[in-house]
Design an enzyme around this catalytic site. Structure first.
Site, short mmCIF file in Angstrom:
data_model
loop_
_atom_site.label_atom_id
_atom_site.label_comp_id
_atom_site.label_asym_id
_atom_site.label_seq_id
_atom_site.Cartn_x
_atom_site.Cartn_y
_atom_site.Cartn_z
CG ASP A 146 33.75 17.54 -16.69
OD1 ASP A 146 33.34 16.61 -16.25
OD2 ASP A 146 34.16 17.61 -17.84
CG ASP A 176 36.42 12.45 -18.69
OD1 ASP A 176 37.26 12.07 -18.01
OD2 ASP A 176 35.16 11.82 -18.86
#
Length: 237
Positions: free
Chosen positions: A12, A14
């Site tokens: 991922d 963020d």
């Protein structure tokens, strides 16, 4: 962690590679502090982790509204930021996010960059799987665009009609682009919805990164390992 059984790592963005979760949190807070009516519970940081973190933007808007028993018309993806629609609120949040990003810039977490260096030195392929439609802009701002040959972001998901996290579709698509079966890939996530996506996808391992959600929540969602810094995943010997 034993990397010998892994051919690829899917990250991922963020809160995992860059601290953009902080920027997103401020942008969501700005949006819903103004948008929620005064007769419902006001926005709090807990709403970010419970309803927004890891989700596609429109899904986050719907989830926050639903938590207050509210609904709005869906509208269209190109609705102006001032429109009182799901997409209008999402676009208002996006404008706030980009303003902060361009004003303040962003840098990768040092431990995350160290892990990317280590993986590159061992030929382990990497991909980025983000619900954000701004993933490439964030990578560019952080000077990390060349680190990820595969990026499956919110734009790709919308174009291909891939279900967002917690569904595993975007992670499975990234693994396919890298030419690696799920059983030979690891998912690295900081959001409950993302961890759940990795678990549902049948990946070899799901690593939770605790940036505020808490280890119990990440483990309950399906994380095999929980760390606070990705440098902890680099073998010491």
């Amino acid at each position: 962690m034993d990397w010998r059984s892994v051919d690829a790592a899917l990250f991922d963005l963020d809160g995992v590679i860059t601290p953009t979760a902080e920027v997103h949190l401020r942008a969501w807070a700005e949006l819903f502090t103004a948008a929620l009516p005064p007769d419902v519970a006001p926005w709090s940081d807990a709403d970010y982790f419970a309803h927004v973190d890891g989700r596609q933007r429109s899904d986050g808007v719907r989830a926050v509204l639903a938590s207050r028993g509210l609904t709005l018309p869906e509208g269209d993806p190109d609705d102006p930021p001032g429109a009182r629609t799901v997409h209008g609120l999402g676009n208002r949040k996006n404008d706030a996010f980009l303003t902060v990003l361009h004003r303040d810039g962003i840098a990768g977490y040092p431990g995350s960059v160290r892990l990317l260096d280590w993986l590159a030195g061992r030929g382990i392929r990497v991909g980025l799987v983000s619900s954000s439609r701004n993933a490439r802009a964030v990578l560019g701002a952080a000077g990390l665009a060349d680190r990820f040959p595969v990026v499956v972001d919110g734009l790709v998901a919308a174009e291909l009609e891939l279900a967002g996290k917690p569904a595993p579709d975007t992670y499975r698509y990234a693994a396919r682009l890298l030419g690696v079966p799920e059983r030979r890939a690891v998912v690295v996530e900081d959001a409950v919805s993302g961890v759940a996506a990795g678990r549902a996808g049948g990946f070899a391992l799901v690593v939770g990164v605790d940036r505020g959600v808490g280890e119990p929540a990440l483990r309950e969602a399906g994380a095999d390992i929980v760390v606070t810094d990705l440098a902890d995943l680099i073998p010491t010997a």
